[in-house]
Scaffold this active site. Structure first.
Site, PDB file in Angstrom:
ATOM      1  N   LYS A  24       0.828  -1.220   0.000  1.00 14.09           N
ATOM      2  CA  LYS A  24       0.000   0.000   0.000  1.00 14.09           C
ATOM      3  C   LYS A  24       0.859   1.266   0.000  1.00 14.09           C
ATOM      4  CE  LYS A  24      -2.311  -0.833   3.738  1.00 14.09           C
ATOM      5  NZ  LYS A  24      -1.736  -2.170   4.042  1.00 14.09           N
ATOM      6  N   THR A  25       1.929   1.247   0.802  1.00 16.14           N
ATOM      7  CA  THR A  25       2.756   2.453   0.901  1.00 16.14           C
ATOM      8  C   THR A  25       3.481   2.719  -0.415  1.00 16.14           C
ATOM      9  OG1 THR A  25       3.045   2.049   3.262  1.00 16.14           O
ATOM     10  CG2 THR A  25       4.623   3.525   2.225  1.00 16.14           C
ATOM     11  N   LYS A  46      -1.994   9.344   6.409  1.00 16.86           N
ATOM     12  CA  LYS A  46      -2.094   8.017   7.027  1.00 16.86           C
ATOM     13  C   LYS A  46      -2.860   8.208   8.329  1.00 16.86           C
ATOM     14  CE  LYS A  46      -0.444   3.636   7.759  1.00 16.86           C
ATOM     15  NZ  LYS A  46      -0.458   2.505   6.832  1.00 16.86           N
ATOM     16  N   ASP A  59       5.200   5.101   7.401  1.00 20.26           N
ATOM     17  CA  ASP A  59       4.830   4.988   5.984  1.00 20.26           C
ATOM     18  C   ASP A  59       4.881   6.344   5.272  1.00 20.26           C
ATOM     19  OD1 ASP A  59       4.443   2.358   6.484  1.00 20.26           O
ATOM     20  OD2 ASP A  59       2.282   2.341   6.117  1.00 20.26           O
ATOM     21  N   PRO A 208       6.489  -2.537 -10.261  1.00 17.05           N
ATOM     22  CA  PRO A 208       7.440  -3.649 -10.428  1.00 17.05           C
ATOM     23  C   PRO A 208       8.150  -4.032  -9.130  1.00 17.05           C
ATOM     24  CG  PRO A 208       8.266  -1.668 -11.500  1.00 17.05           C
ATOM     25  CD  PRO A 208       6.901  -1.341 -11.001  1.00 17.05           C
TER      26      PRO A 208
HETATM   27  N1  ATP Z   1       7.184  -3.569  -5.591  1.00 17.85           N
HETATM   28  C1  ATP Z   1       7.902  -3.947  -4.546  1.00 17.85           C
HETATM   29  N2  ATP Z   1       9.136  -4.500  -4.713  1.00 17.85           N
HETATM   30  C2  ATP Z   1       9.879  -4.871  -3.644  1.00 17.85           C
HETATM   31  N3  ATP Z   1       9.515  -4.721  -2.375  1.00 17.85           N
HETATM   32  C3  ATP Z   1       8.312  -4.200  -2.152  1.00 17.85           C
HETATM   33  C4  ATP Z   1       7.437  -3.784  -3.212  1.00 17.85           C
HETATM   34  N4  ATP Z   1       6.306  -3.287  -2.663  1.00 17.85           N
HETATM   35  C5  ATP Z   1       6.455  -3.386  -1.342  1.00 17.85           C
HETATM   36  N5  ATP Z   1       7.654  -3.930  -1.033  1.00 17.85           N
HETATM   37  C6  ATP Z   1       8.184  -4.159   0.308  1.00 17.85           C
HETATM   38  O1  ATP Z   1       7.274  -4.979   1.030  1.00 17.85           O
HETATM   39  C7  ATP Z   1       7.106  -4.480   2.349  1.00 17.85           C
HETATM   40  C8  ATP Z   1       5.628  -4.139   2.544  1.00 17.85           C
HETATM   41  O2  ATP Z   1       5.288  -3.098   1.620  1.00 17.85           O
HETATM   42  P1  ATP Z   1       4.452  -1.840   2.099  1.00 17.85           P
HETATM   43  O3  ATP Z   1       5.085  -1.245   3.314  1.00 17.85           O
HETATM   44  O4  ATP Z   1       4.252  -0.940   0.927  1.00 17.85           O
HETATM   45  O5  ATP Z   1       3.097  -2.600   2.502  1.00 17.85           O
HETATM   46  P2  ATP Z   1       1.794  -2.008   3.180  1.00 17.85           P
HETATM   47  O6  ATP Z   1       0.653  -2.693   2.546  1.00 17.85           O
HETATM   48  O7  ATP Z   1       1.865  -0.531   3.088  1.00 17.85           O
HETATM   49  O8  ATP Z   1       1.918  -2.462   4.688  1.00 17.85           O
HETATM   50  P3  ATP Z   1       1.185  -1.810   5.994  1.00 17.85           P
HETATM   51  O9  ATP Z   1      -0.099  -2.553   6.165  1.00 17.85           O
HETATM   52  O10 ATP Z   1       2.184  -2.088   7.088  1.00 17.85           O
HETATM   53  O11 ATP Z   1       0.990  -0.338   5.753  1.00 17.85           O
HETATM   54  C9  ATP Z   1       8.042  -3.288   2.497  1.00 17.85           C
HETATM   55  O12 ATP Z   1       9.257  -3.722   3.062  1.00 17.85           O
HETATM   56  C10 ATP Z   1       8.262  -2.832   1.071  1.00 17.85           C
HETATM   57  O13 ATP Z   1       9.497  -2.178   0.870  1.00 17.85           O
HETATM   58 MG    MG Z   2       1.959   0.882   4.549  1.00 19.99          MG
END
Ligand code: ATP
Ligand code: MG
Length: 245
Positions: A24-25, A46, A59, A208
């Protein structure tokens, strides 16, 4: 709907996911970067940040790092868990739904687009009254939701459950984004993508694998190409505003 059949972009986009850790972030960052590249004044909000101690980057710090856009955090809780139990552990009060709405509305006044990143999935409780991100979406008339999904096995069920919960409540869905798309997808990932792209709201795009590790300049330049569905809507609204056909 516009002449081409595309829904226009609202002033508030809510980014939810089929689960925590689905990207999501990173997707919020790509949405913000895409809108900024189209000349919009954008911010991200957020409502509840958990799992981060005071002074640590959350985030929104990641969104700022990747996009350069200003961001706002509603409340921060130290425990890495859902907001309600995390607040109970700290004996602290969570902002009410009305407070979140007021915050978002104050951001709408001076931005073209406010991107709100939820905590976990759609029905995680964000307030002491048990209001969820879906309730926040309902309290922000005209907003639309972006659903971030995984590309791997299991995502179809999770995505269909989330979109059913949204449509059941009458919440507008702008589209789905795959949070992490490999360079060489296997047959499961490929067919999952085709299935999601064929849904009525469709796929806005895919970020990606490895995108968060790109340097911020590259991330900002590449983001519009990852989200062609969003780019198209941004171009349209800009066209309308300028009075072009
Ligand atoms: N496209 C990507 N390629 C590689 N790593 C990724 C990618 N997208 C997310 N990640 C990694 O996966 C992990 C989770 O991603 P992210 O923090 O965006 O999830 P989230 O859904 O926002 O989680 P939360 O519920 O904690 O807010 C992070 O360490 C992030 O860097
Ligand atoms: Mg997040």
């Amino acid at each position: 709907m516009t002449e081409s059949g595309l829904a226009t972009l609202p002033a508030v986009l809510i980014v939810t996911g089929t689960d925590t850790d689905v990207g999501k972030t990173v997707v919020t960052s790509a949405v913000v970067a895409t809108a900024r590249a189209a000349g919009r004044r954008v911010t991200a909000y957020k409502p509840t940040q958990t799992g981060v101690a005071p002074g640590e980057p959350g985030d929104m710090a990641e969104v700022e790092r990747l996009t350069g856009a200003p961001t706002v955090e509603g409340v921060r809780l130290r425990a890495p868990m859902a907001p309600r139990p995390a607040a109970r552990l700290e004996d602290s009060r969570l902002p009410t739904l009305d407070e979140h709405v007021a915050r978002v509305e104050s951001l709408v006044v001076c931005h073209d687009l406010v991107v709100v990143e939820g905590a976990g999935g759609l029905l995680v409780e964000l307030t002491d009254d048990g209001d969820t991100l879906a309730d926040l979406a309902l309290a922000l008339p005209g907003c639309a939701v972006v659903v971030v999904a995984r590309s791997a096995l299991g995502t179809l069920n999770h995505t269909m459950l989330t979109r059913e919960a949204l449509s059941h409540r009458g919440i507008r869905q702008l589209g789905i984004v795959l949070g992490s798309w490999p360079e060489q997808p296997d047959v499961i990932e490929q067919t999952n993508r085709e299935h999601l792209a064929a849904l009525p709201e469709g796929l806005l795009g895919a970020v990606p694998l490895g995108a968060p590790r790109l340097d911020p300049e590259t991330f900002r330049t590449a983001s519009p190409g990852w989200l062609p569905g969003l780019e198209e809507r941004l171009g349209q609204r800009l066209g309308q505003r300028l009075g072009t056909p």
